[in-house]
Write a protein that holds these residues in place. Structure first.
Motif, PDB file in Angstrom:
ATOM      1  N   VAL A  34      48.750  46.542  40.687  1.00 53.59           N
ATOM      2  CA  VAL A  34      47.604  47.626  40.537  1.00 53.59           C
ATOM      3  C   VAL A  34      47.114  47.486  38.832  1.00 53.59           C
ATOM      4  N   PRO A  35      46.010  47.061  38.637  1.00 56.02           N
ATOM      5  CA  PRO A  35      45.590  46.921  37.219  1.00 56.02           C
ATOM      6  C   PRO A  35      45.090  48.138  36.567  1.00 56.02           C
ATOM      7  N   THR A  36      45.254  48.227  35.169  1.00 54.64           N
ATOM      8  CA  THR A  36      44.781  49.275  34.589  1.00 54.64           C
ATOM      9  C   THR A  36      43.430  49.058  34.427  1.00 54.64           C
ATOM     10  N   TYR A  37      42.609  50.351  34.358  1.00 55.08           N
ATOM     11  CA  TYR A  37      41.256  50.516  34.419  1.00 55.08           C
ATOM     12  C   TYR A  37      40.891  51.813  33.923  1.00 55.08           C
ATOM     13  N   SER A  38      39.454  51.730  33.683  1.00 53.39           N
ATOM     14  CA  SER A  38      38.957  53.020  32.881  1.00 53.39           C
ATOM     15  C   SER A  38      37.638  53.338  33.560  1.00 53.39           C
ATOM     16  N   THR A  39      37.365  54.775  33.881  1.00 51.28           N
ATOM     17  CA  THR A  39      36.231  55.264  34.632  1.00 51.28           C
ATOM     18  C   THR A  39      35.211  55.204  33.847  1.00 51.28           C
ATOM     19  N   THR A  40      35.048  55.109  32.608  1.00 53.18           N
ATOM     20  CA  THR A  40      34.180  55.150  31.412  1.00 53.18           C
ATOM     21  C   THR A  40      34.209  53.915  30.676  1.00 53.18           C
ATOM     22  N   PRO A  41      33.050  53.347  30.111  1.00 57.99           N
ATOM     23  CA  PRO A  41      31.746  53.727  30.755  1.00 57.99           C
ATOM     24  C   PRO A  41      31.719  53.129  32.250  1.00 57.99           C
ATOM     25  N   ALA A  42      30.353  53.956  32.694  1.00 57.09           N
ATOM     26  CA  ALA A  42      30.209  53.516  34.063  1.00 57.09           C
ATOM     27  C   ALA A  42      30.062  52.094  34.543  1.00 57.09           C
ATOM     28  N   SER A  43      29.336  51.352  33.554  1.00 57.84           N
ATOM     29  CA  SER A  43      29.292  49.930  33.917  1.00 57.84           C
ATOM     30  C   SER A  43      30.478  49.001  33.984  1.00 57.84           C
ATOM     31  N   VAL A  44      31.452  49.431  33.176  1.00 54.58           N
ATOM     32  CA  VAL A  44      32.579  48.840  33.341  1.00 54.58           C
ATOM     33  C   VAL A  44      33.536  49.160  34.648  1.00 54.58           C
ATOM     34  N   PHE A  45      33.384  50.369  34.837  1.00 51.17           N
ATOM     35  CA  PHE A  45      34.088  50.977  36.037  1.00 51.17           C
ATOM     36  C   PHE A  45      33.582  50.179  37.360  1.00 51.17           C
ATOM     37  N   LYS A  46      32.275  50.048  37.376  1.00 54.19           N
ATOM     38  CA  LYS A  46      31.399  49.367  38.542  1.00 54.19           C
ATOM     39  C   LYS A  46      31.947  48.121  38.529  1.00 54.19           C
ATOM     40  N   SER A  47      31.999  47.195  37.535  1.00 57.85           N
ATOM     41  CA  SER A  47      32.515  46.040  37.313  1.00 57.85           C
ATOM     42  C   SER A  47      33.773  45.689  37.859  1.00 57.85           C
ATOM     43  N   PHE A  48      34.765  46.723  37.523  1.00 56.11           N
ATOM     44  CA  PHE A  48      36.067  46.902  37.995  1.00 56.11           C
ATOM     45  C   PHE A  48      36.137  47.030  39.267  1.00 56.11           C
ATOM     46  N   LEU A  49      35.333  47.818  40.002  1.00 56.53           N
ATOM     47  CA  LEU A  49      35.306  48.109  41.493  1.00 56.53           C
ATOM     48  C   LEU A  49      34.974  46.961  42.117  1.00 56.53           C
ATOM     49  N   ARG A  50      33.990  46.161  41.447  1.00 56.16           N
ATOM     50  CA  ARG A  50      33.213  44.823  42.168  1.00 56.16           C
ATOM     51  C   ARG A  50      34.096  43.814  42.296  1.00 56.16           C
ATOM     52  N   SER A  51      35.078  43.815  41.142  1.00 58.05           N
ATOM     53  CA  SER A  51      36.142  42.739  41.217  1.00 58.05           C
ATOM     54  C   SER A  51      37.082  42.971  42.268  1.00 58.05           C
ATOM     55  N   GLN A  52      37.428  44.105  42.543  1.00 63.90           N
ATOM     56  CA  GLN A  52      38.424  44.496  43.394  1.00 63.90           C
ATOM     57  C   GLN A  52      37.731  44.390  44.857  1.00 63.90           C
ATOM     58  N   LYS A  53      36.613  44.610  45.002  1.00 63.29           N
ATOM     59  CA  LYS A  53      35.692  44.347  46.287  1.00 63.29           C
ATOM     60  C   LYS A  53      35.866  42.879  46.598  1.00 63.29           C
ATOM     61  N   ASN A  54      35.526  42.241  45.821  1.00 63.70           N
ATOM     62  CA  ASN A  54      35.455  40.658  45.704  1.00 63.70           C
ATOM     63  C   ASN A  54      37.007  40.352  46.330  1.00 63.70           C
ATOM     64  N   LEU A  55      38.016  40.715  45.502  1.00 67.04           N
ATOM     65  CA  LEU A  55      39.312  40.440  45.974  1.00 67.04           C
ATOM     66  C   LEU A  55      39.791  40.711  47.456  1.00 67.04           C
ATOM     67  N   VAL A  56      39.202  41.757  47.732  1.00 66.60           N
ATOM     68  CA  VAL A  56      39.687  42.399  49.178  1.00 66.60           C
ATOM     69  C   VAL A  56      38.922  41.553  50.162  1.00 66.60           C
ATOM     70  N   SER A  57      37.626  41.205  49.894  1.00 69.29           N
ATOM     71  CA  SER A  57      36.851  40.409  50.954  1.00 69.29           C
ATOM     72  C   SER A  57      37.302  38.885  50.777  1.00 69.29           C
ATOM     73  N   ALA A  58      37.753  38.333  49.656  1.00 73.74           N
ATOM     74  CA  ALA A  58      38.257  36.910  49.761  1.00 73.74           C
ATOM     75  C   ALA A  58      39.385  37.121  50.725  1.00 73.74           C
ATOM     76  N   PHE A  59      40.534  38.101  50.339  1.00 77.15           N
ATOM     77  CA  PHE A  59      41.752  38.188  51.348  1.00 77.15           C
ATOM     78  C   PHE A  59      41.316  38.187  52.781  1.00 77.15           C
ATOM     79  N   LEU A  60      40.411  39.191  53.272  1.00 74.96           N
ATOM     80  CA  LEU A  60      40.052  39.328  54.464  1.00 74.96           C
ATOM     81  C   LEU A  60      39.505  37.945  55.154  1.00 74.96           C
ATOM     82  N   SER A  61      38.542  37.327  54.364  1.00 78.25           N
ATOM     83  CA  SER A  61      38.001  36.074  55.013  1.00 78.25           C
ATOM     84  C   SER A  61      39.083  35.035  54.901  1.00 78.25           C
TER      85      SER A  61
END
Length: 239
Positions: A21-48
């Motif tokens: 589990v990586p460290t992350y910050s919920t602020t600013p919002a742009s950074v948090f969205k980028s973090f969520l997007r990276s995790q989503k891509n990771l899950v998508s790649a795993f499922l594929s």
């Protein structure tokens, strides 16, 4: 949603190898969205990857299974190759009409009797019964009246006793892999008769021929209902 994120990441760590589990910050919002997007891509790649592996494993499994069927069960292989759906009927309930009232039978003995009655009457008897050739319509009288230029003695051998050679020839010509019926005696078993057993079977056949009758048990049959394209719906007419 943000409060539940740590537990979701822990679940992700339990699924993905070499994931922490990586460290992350919920602020600013742009950074948090980028973090969520990276995790989503990771899950998508795993499922594929998992889906592709599952697809490959399935293809290999069913290819091997089809090869096995080709070697050991051609009927199953043909059904599989043609994508034939295996359909069957289980007579655990039958819908009949009793005294103008639809009734669902579930007792095995009632179901058996209903099936017997249905299949015995499925072919209607002739509307007119004829006792002799004279009572036939003219067309059929001409067809069935013995020919004057054919000697009646020609048919005498028809009821002559069956010889051992004839009996052996008939038995050897019987096909294999046929249903044996209620007796469970297959053609393959009969083909192995020899000595006294073969002589006794010949005696039985000649007795039936001379008396014009057969044992009552021989009149029994096993009926296998075959499903029609539409559903069975517990109705014997749909077989």
């Amino acid at each position: 949603m943000t409060a539940a994120l740590p537990s979701h990441l822990e679940n992700l760590a339990s699924l993905l190898p070499d994931y922490s589990v990586p460290t992350y910050s919920t602020t600013p919002a742009s950074v948090f969205k980028s973090f969520l997007r990276s995790q989503k891509n990771l899950v998508s790649a795993f499922l594929s990857t998992k889906f592709a592996q599952h697809l490959t494993d399935s293809v290999e499994y069913y290819t091997a299974l089809r090869d096995e069927h080709f070697s050991n069960s051609l009927g199953t292989f043909i059904d599989s190759a043609l994508s034939v759906e295996k359909r069957s009927i289980v007579l655990d309930r039958v819908l009949v009409v009793l005294d103008s009232t639809p009734t669902l039978l579930t007792d095995p003995s009632d179901i058996k009797q209903a099936a017997i009655s249905h299949f015995q009457s499925i072919v209607s008897p002739p509307l007119t019964r004829y006792s002799s050739i004279i009572s036939f319509p003219a067309r059929w009288q001409r067809a069935y009246t013995p020919l004057a230029n054919v000697s009646a003695s020609l048919y005498d051998p028809v009821l002559a006793p069956i010889s051992l050679q004839e009996w052996s020839t008939v038995i050897s010509s019987m096909p294999n892999n046929k249903a044996s019926g209620p007796s469970k005696i297959s053609y393959e078993m009969i083909k192995h008769l020899s000595g006294e057993a073969l002589d006794f079977s010949l005696l039985l056949a000649n007795t039936c021929l001379s008396r014009g009758d057969i044992p009552a048990d021989w009149r029994e049959a096993v009926v296998y209902p075959i499903p029609k394209p539409h559903d069975f719906d517990a109705q014997l007419k749909n077989t």
